[in-house]
Scaffold this active site. Structure first.
Site, mmCIF file in Angstrom:
data_model
loop_
_atom_site.group_PDB
_atom_site.id
_atom_site.type_symbol
_atom_site.label_atom_id
_atom_site.label_comp_id
_atom_site.label_asym_id
_atom_site.label_seq_id
_atom_site.Cartn_x
_atom_site.Cartn_y
_atom_site.Cartn_z
ATOM 1 N N TYR A 32 40.034 32.089 32.960
ATOM 2 C CA TYR A 32 40.399 31.150 34.018
ATOM 3 C C TYR A 32 39.433 29.984 34.071
ATOM 4 C CZ TYR A 32 36.690 32.827 37.179
ATOM 5 O OH TYR A 32 35.477 33.131 37.742
ATOM 6 N N LYS A 147 34.821 33.071 30.485
ATOM 7 C CA LYS A 147 35.198 33.033 31.902
ATOM 8 C C LYS A 147 36.405 33.948 32.110
ATOM 9 C CE LYS A 147 35.392 29.658 35.704
ATOM 10 N NZ LYS A 147 34.543 30.400 36.631
ATOM 11 N N GLU A 179 22.319 35.245 36.607
ATOM 12 C CA GLU A 179 22.987 34.195 37.379
ATOM 13 C C GLU A 179 23.500 34.881 38.636
ATOM 14 O OE1 GLU A 179 26.564 32.854 35.341
ATOM 15 O OE2 GLU A 179 26.878 34.847 34.518
ATOM 16 N N LEU A 203 27.461 32.567 32.311
ATOM 17 C CA LEU A 203 28.475 31.527 32.127
ATOM 18 C C LEU A 203 27.755 30.178 32.147
ATOM 19 C CD1 LEU A 203 31.624 31.121 32.008
ATOM 20 C CD2 LEU A 203 31.381 30.308 34.351
#
Ligand SMILES: Cc1ncc(COP(=O)(O)O)c(C=O)c1O
Length: 282
Positions: A32, A147, A179, A203
């Site tokens: 996505y 993702k 993250e 990411l």
């Protein structure tokens, strides 16, 4: 009425009908993107299209729509997207074959869903107060550069933050900062900025890259490298970046104040540069 794009047609979101055999539904077999739209303008579209292409290639999904076609979907939805700020969500799954099987189907057209929704930007006042962050182990797989729509660890991390009254959960793996559930992390110590390197462990956020660029344009070097948990806990400033949170200053980490306990001067300079690109929140 929310307008959606669904595998070739535009229709009200409520009218989209997804097969129970869709591999997104059965296997989270898809990827996505989320783009921001400011006053009808899509922010950093090329970078999002590049990342979507990389995610699709990494899991070998052919979206049966080329880059220009995907850009057109984003542009069409941006026209009627809520103002002043919105997001457009797009997901592409490996489609809905006739039978459930882990193996890629020989023939199934990818399913593409996209729709816009309002983006409630973090306000100036909220930014000036700063935000809390909580920490948790990073329990995700080792292809966080994709993702993927398989987001259960991030769902749990986001819920953990919400229940603690924090903006985000920062995830730690092997003594290093990865993250957050849906944002990247920056630390500042003695004026030096560092952020985890964008390899398979995180990411590569579009606003992460933008924050690095804006900082460098201001003459502030950003080190992209492993960041130790101890550096996070000893930082003068922590910021997190994402399409929806933009550039958010963190003033508490777990039970401790970050630096002075107020948003820091380096964050403020980069935030001002960011706002000069997109306009200021209220
Ligand atoms: C795991 C993760 N890291 C970082 C980000 C931030 O990426 P971006 O700046 O492109 O929104 C996201 C966004 O959803 C994310 O899910």
């Amino acid at each position: 009425m929310t307008l959606a794009y669904w595998t070739g047609t535009y229709l009200p979101l409520d009218d989209v009908k997804v097969s129970p055999l869709d591999r997104g539904y059965l296997f989270a077999d898809g990827v996505y993107e989320v783009v921001a739209v400011y006053d009808g303008r899509i922010f950093e579209l090329d970078a999002h299209l590049d990342r979507l292409a990389r995610s699709l290639a990494a899991i070998r999904i052919d979206p049966s729509l080329d880059r220009a076609g995907i850009a057109t979907v984003f542009r069409q939805l941006a026209e009627t997207a809520p103002r002043p700020a919105a997001t457009i969500y797009m997901q592409v799954t490996r489609g809905a074959p006739a039978q459930r099987s882990h193996v890629f189907p020989a023939a199934a057209q990818a399913s593409i869903l996209a729709f816009a929704g309002p983006l409630k930007r973090l306000s100036r006042a909220q930014q000036e107060d700063g935000f809390a962050l909580v920490s948790a182990p990073d329990i995700r797989w080792l292809r966080c550069d994709i993702k993927s729509i398989a987001l259960l660890p991030s769902v749990l991390a986001a819920q953990n933050a919400a229940e603690a009254g924090a903006l985000e959960t920062v995830m730690l793996r092997g003594g290093l900062v990865s993250e957050c559930a849906a944002s990247n992390v920056f630390v500042v110590k003695d004026g030096r900025v560092a952020t985890p390197i964008a390899d398979h462990r995180i990411l590569d956020g579009i606003n992460r890259r933008l924050a690095i660029r804006l900082a460098e344009e201001l003459g502030i070097a950003v080190e992209q490298r492993d960041v130790a948990e101890a550096e996070l806990r000893g930082a003068d400033e922590i910021w997190i970046t994402s399409t929806t949170k933009e550039l958010a200053p963190i003033v508490r980490l777990d039970d401790a104040a970050v630096g002075s306990g107020r948003p820091g001067p380096v964050w403020r300079r980069v935030r001002d540069a960011f706002d000069s690109l997109v306009g200021r929140p209220e």
